[in-house]
Design an enzyme around this catalytic site. Structure first.
Site, short mmCIF file in Angstrom:
data_model
loop_
_atom_site.label_atom_id
_atom_site.label_comp_id
_atom_site.label_asym_id
_atom_site.label_seq_id
_atom_site.Cartn_x
_atom_site.Cartn_y
_atom_site.Cartn_z
N GLU A 101 0.85 -1.20 0.00
CA GLU A 101 0.00 0.00 0.00
C GLU A 101 0.88 1.25 0.00
O GLU A 101 1.95 1.26 0.61
CB GLU A 101 -0.84 0.02 1.28
CG GLU A 101 -2.28 -0.40 1.11
CD GLU A 101 -3.18 0.70 0.54
OE1 GLU A 101 -2.78 1.40 -0.40
OE2 GLU A 101 -4.29 0.83 1.05
N ILE A 103 -0.17 4.36 1.22
CA ILE A 103 -0.37 5.17 2.43
C ILE A 103 -1.48 4.59 3.30
O ILE A 103 -2.44 4.03 2.78
CB ILE A 103 -0.71 6.63 2.03
CG1 ILE A 103 -0.67 7.57 3.24
CG2 ILE A 103 -2.03 6.74 1.31
CD1 ILE A 103 -0.62 9.06 2.86
N ASP A 105 -4.02 6.02 6.09
CA ASP A 105 -4.53 7.25 6.69
C ASP A 105 -5.43 6.87 7.87
O ASP A 105 -4.95 6.77 9.00
CB ASP A 105 -5.27 8.04 5.59
CG ASP A 105 -5.82 9.37 6.07
OD1 ASP A 105 -5.61 9.70 7.24
OD2 ASP A 105 -6.45 10.07 5.28
N GLY A 107 -6.77 3.94 8.09
CA GLY A 107 -6.55 2.51 8.28
C GLY A 107 -7.71 1.65 7.80
O GLY A 107 -7.63 0.42 7.80
N THR A 109 -8.92 1.08 4.78
CA THR A 109 -8.64 0.28 3.58
C THR A 109 -7.84 -0.96 3.95
O THR A 109 -8.19 -2.08 3.55
CB THR A 109 -7.86 1.13 2.54
OG1 THR A 109 -8.59 2.33 2.31
CG2 THR A 109 -7.67 0.38 1.24
P1 IMP Z 1 -7.34 4.97 4.57
O1 IMP Z 1 -7.97 6.20 5.18
O2 IMP Z 1 -6.19 4.46 5.41
O3 IMP Z 1 -8.37 3.91 4.28
O4 IMP Z 1 -6.72 5.42 3.16
C1 IMP Z 1 -7.52 5.39 2.02
C2 IMP Z 1 -6.81 5.87 0.79
O5 IMP Z 1 -6.86 7.29 0.80
C3 IMP Z 1 -5.35 5.56 0.61
O6 IMP Z 1 -5.10 4.28 0.09
C4 IMP Z 1 -4.95 6.63 -0.39
O7 IMP Z 1 -5.29 6.23 -1.70
C5 IMP Z 1 -5.85 7.79 0.01
N1 IMP Z 1 -5.12 8.80 0.81
C6 IMP Z 1 -5.19 9.05 2.12
N2 IMP Z 1 -4.41 10.09 2.47
C7 IMP Z 1 -3.81 10.50 1.32
C8 IMP Z 1 -2.87 11.56 1.03
O8 IMP Z 1 -2.39 12.32 1.88
N3 IMP Z 1 -2.51 11.67 -0.28
C9 IMP Z 1 -2.97 10.86 -1.27
N4 IMP Z 1 -3.85 9.86 -1.02
C10 IMP Z 1 -4.26 9.68 0.27
#
Ligand code: IMP
Length: 177
Positions: A101, A103, A105, A107, A109
């Protein structure tokens, strides 16, 4: 040298830092799986394609590369619901799997992927993440982590804003306006 794009406020992780850390991560994975069975590396599109390309070219153990695509951040609900847009080509039952992965953010995903892929009965399941945003409420475990970064919107090295900036060689903070 890193020439900063005008839409960006500062470099968060430099090209040199990325390149040496990606090599370290690949060495760590290679050491952990030396003498073992073939690894099944899953890149999460679109963001992980550059990280995955660099990481896998440093791996010294046999591996297969595959990809998944999940619903984009904008379509992810506040409940953390995630949807598979493109699935793997092969079953992963009995395989040693590593999710790659760009990133983490919230968590959501990675948490979702862990749950879905565990259900397919791999021999083992690990995650390799280039950057993790520092958040208070994050609890998803990461086996191989590149960098902890501040909770700001970052782009470059696969990461985008509205599908732009993915091919910058560094990771930088996007200006707010
Ligand atoms: P999650 O919030 O951990 O589920 O992250 C979901 C998705 O949001 C990540 O896989 C990225 O594709 C996108 N994402 C979150 N933060 C950023 C950022 O700062 N820049 C670009 N994409 C981001």
């Amino acid at each position: 040298m890193n020439e900063l794009h005008p839409d960006l406020s500062r470099i968060v992780v430099s090209t040199d830092q990325i390149q040496s850390r990606v090599k370290e991560l690949a060495d760590q994975i290679s050491a952990d799986f030396v003498g073992g069975e073939r690894l099944y590396i899953i890149g999460i599109l679109k963001g992980a394609f550059i990280f995955l390309a660099d990481l896998t070219r440093h791996l010294k153990v046999p591996h297969t590369v595959d990809f998944m695509a999940l619903s984009s951040y904008g379509k992810t609900t506040t409940s953390g619901a995630v949807r598979i847009l493109m699935d793997l080509r092969e079953p992963i039952e009995g395989q040693h799997v590593i999710i790659v992965e760009d990133i983490v953010d919230t968590g959501h995903t990675l948490h979702y992927l862990n749950r879905v892929l565990k259900g397919r009965k791999p021999a083992s399941l690990r995650s390799c993440v280039l950057v993790r945003k520092q958040r208070d409420n994050l609890s998803v475990p990461i086996d191989y982590l590149g960098f902890d970064i501040p909770d700001v919107w970052v782009v470059g090295y696969g990461l985008d804003f509205a599908d732009q900036y993915r091919t910058l060689p560094y990771i930088a903070e996007l200006k707010r306006e």
